[in-house]
Design an enzyme around this catalytic site. Structure first.
Site, short mmCIF file in Angstrom:
data_model
loop_
_atom_site.label_atom_id
_atom_site.label_comp_id
_atom_site.label_asym_id
_atom_site.label_seq_id
_atom_site.Cartn_x
_atom_site.Cartn_y
_atom_site.Cartn_z
N SER A 47 2.84 1.36 6.42
CA SER A 47 2.20 0.08 7.19
C SER A 47 3.00 -0.61 8.18
O SER A 47 4.24 -0.80 8.08
CB SER A 47 1.51 -0.95 6.42
N LYS A 75 -0.90 1.43 -1.01
CA LYS A 75 -1.11 1.43 0.52
C LYS A 75 -2.76 1.20 0.71
O LYS A 75 -3.14 0.56 1.53
CB LYS A 75 -0.61 2.58 1.21
N HIS A 89 -3.39 -2.34 -0.20
CA HIS A 89 -2.82 -3.21 1.20
C HIS A 89 -4.04 -3.04 2.38
O HIS A 89 -4.47 -4.31 2.74
CB HIS A 89 -1.47 -2.58 1.66
N ASN A 90 -4.63 -1.96 2.58
CA ASN A 90 -5.36 -1.75 3.62
C ASN A 90 -6.82 -2.63 3.27
O ASN A 90 -7.44 -3.17 4.23
CB ASN A 90 -5.87 -0.41 4.01
N GLU A 146 -5.82 -6.04 4.08
CA GLU A 146 -5.98 -6.27 5.42
C GLU A 146 -7.44 -6.29 6.12
O GLU A 146 -7.76 -7.31 6.76
CB GLU A 146 -5.32 -5.02 6.07
#
Length: 495
Positions: free
Chosen positions: A137, A192, A195-196, A199
């Site tokens: 990222s 990840k 995480h996204n 986000e």
């Protein structure tokens, strides 16, 4: 381009396949740190352009075939894939596999779905090869100068790639790299993915603040720039707040704010949706991220919204006007709503990581994961240090909402959070993230919810049974609600 055949045998430290922007920038980053990289792209013209452009005067080697790339690598061969997720990854692995020797390593650095990574790890291990699925990222700038890197997969591969990946990763203030081994098979790509998802939530809570300040309070872009600049020096210090400040300041050639010219229809690539789907499968709430995903879906209905705006009533006397609060108090209330909603979003994200760790038997270090996101990535924020500290205090913490720091943070923000949601509802301004986060918070803090009625309804029409508060958990009961039913039940299960 001449095929690579170094006179002293294989010389390259790592190979990279896929020279889109992220791939190119990772190559240049590795070159800056003293690693020789051999690159291949399906379209040779792009390789040539890269070598004659950004990679001019570097030690990067370009080749025309995958065979040449493999031949240029030192053993054990390390090959990073920066190709589109899905079938292109499988196809590239299919082409590579016959050319590799036992112990060679393939690294998928794209946004692959974690279940694909689990499958690929197992398949390649059976063939004597090692696979790493690594979330990366930070966008273009992060790839070039230091991203957050989240590797997982076959753990025996980690010592062979550790130095390269940690050297190119972003560093926190004390020099610690934002790269560490996350866990087995799909753990890196799952982390990840979460995480996204977070986000998506972060972007939505910021967008709602913008909507409230612009439409609800009538702030100018200059005023919003000033507000966000101040916020960026406090509790909300983050990359997304920083770039939002810059966006508010940007003007077009005609002097008007650039943001005013951008169509209000948001796109998405799927990782937020994957996060929500996984949360449903594991039975853990990601309500704020779900609302962030759906907010983008609603935004894409642009033509329908345009028609609806002319015919659907707002139900308020002066639609879009915040009343009853002075401007300064309202801005502070929105700040508190954003901060509290952000806490809920991260709390939900880490609850999902904990559920996934149990389901997939991953040994995740949640405090360390927060540190992996501290620099380099899109959600980087000072706030993440508080999460690391929370898990340091209690490694088995079931929810950030139960940590002493966040208990106090929510307590302080709660009045402004409620004020903001009420003001938005009264003014007809949608705040799906703020309101869903508040609903989750209120549900999570409730000792008793109306789910007992739902269980009674399910038992009434379907004999689905229920548990009782005066009996141990795990015992199930059925009531003949009408007096005409029988003792048969459908059994208890969770779909």
């Amino acid at each position: 381009m001449e095929p690579v055949n170094p006179p002293n045998g294989p010389s390259a430290d790592i190979g990279l396949i896929g020279l889109a922007v992220m791939g190119q920038n990772l190559v240049l980053n590795m070159n800056d740190h003293g690693y020789q990289v051999v690159v291949y792209n399906r379209t040779s013209a792009r390789t040539t352009e890269f070598l004659n452009g950004p990679a001019r005067d570097t030690n990067v080697i370009g080749v025309e075939t995958i065979d040449q790339l493999v031949a240029a690598l030192k053993p054990p061969r390390r090959i990073m894939l920066m190709v589109k997720a899905g079938r292109p990854v499988d196809e590239t692995i299919r082409l590579l596999t016959p050319l590799l020797d036992e112990g060679d390593i393939i690294i998928d650095g794209g946004n692959s779905y974690f279940e694909d990574t689990i499958r690929r790890t197992e398949e390649l291990v059976r063939k004597g090869l090692r696979f790493i699925g690594s979330g990366i990222s930070g966008g273009e700038e992060g790839a070039r100068y230091g991203p957050s890197i989240m590797p997982g997969g076959e753990v025996s591969a980690w010592p062979h790639v550790k130095n390269i990946l940690r050297s190119i990763a972003a560093k926190v203030a004390d020099g610690t790299p934002c790269c560490d081994w996350v866990g087995s098979d799909g753990a890196g790509h799952y982390t990840k993915m979460v995480h996204n998802g977070i986000e998506y939530g972060d972007m939505q809570v910021i967008a709602e603040a913008y909507h409230l300040m612009r439409v609800g309070a009538g702030l100018s872009y200059k005023e919003m720039e000033s507000v966000f600049s101040e916020w960026g020096n406090g509790l909300l210090d983050s990359y997304l707040i920083e770039i939002t400040t810059d966006i508010f300041a940007h003007t077009s050639a005609d002097g008007t704010p650039t943001l005013e010219k951008i169509l209000d229809a948001a796109g998405q690539k799927g990782t937020g949706k994957w996060t929500v789907i996984s949360s449903l499968q594991l039975g853990y709430p990601m309500t704020l991220v779900a609302e962030a995903v759906y907010a983008r879906v609603v935004s894409a209905l642009h033509d329908q919204r345009a028609e609806a705006s002319g015919v659907l009533a707002s139900g308020v006397a002066r639609s879009g006007t915040i009343s009853g609060l002075n401007k300064g108090d309202f801005i502070q209330a929105v700040h508190d709503a954003l901060y509290a909603s952000k806490i809920v979003s991260y709390a939900q994200g880490f609850m999902l990581l904990q559920a996934a760790a149990e389901e997939y038997q991953w040994d995740l270090d949640y405090g360390r994961i927060a540190q992996l996101w501290r620099e380099g990535c899109i959600i980087r924020a000072a706030f993440l240090d508080d999460i690391t500290a929370a898990f340091a205090r209690r490694p088995d913490l079931p929810s950030l909402l139960l940590d002493e720091f966040f208990v106090e943070a929510i307590r302080n923000a709660l009045p402004g959070w409620r004020t903001t949601v009420v003001a938005a509802v009264e003014s007809g301004i949608p705040v799906p993230a703020y309101s869903s986060a508040l609903a989750f918070y209120d549900a999570y803090r409730s000792g008793r919810l109306p789910a007992n009625l739902i269980q009674a309804q399910r038992d009434y029409f379907g004999a689905h049974t229920y548990e009782r508060i005066d009996r141990p958990r795990g015992e199930f009961f059925h009531t003949d609600w009408t007096g005409t039913g029988g003792p048969a039940t459908s059994g208890s299960y969770s779909a």
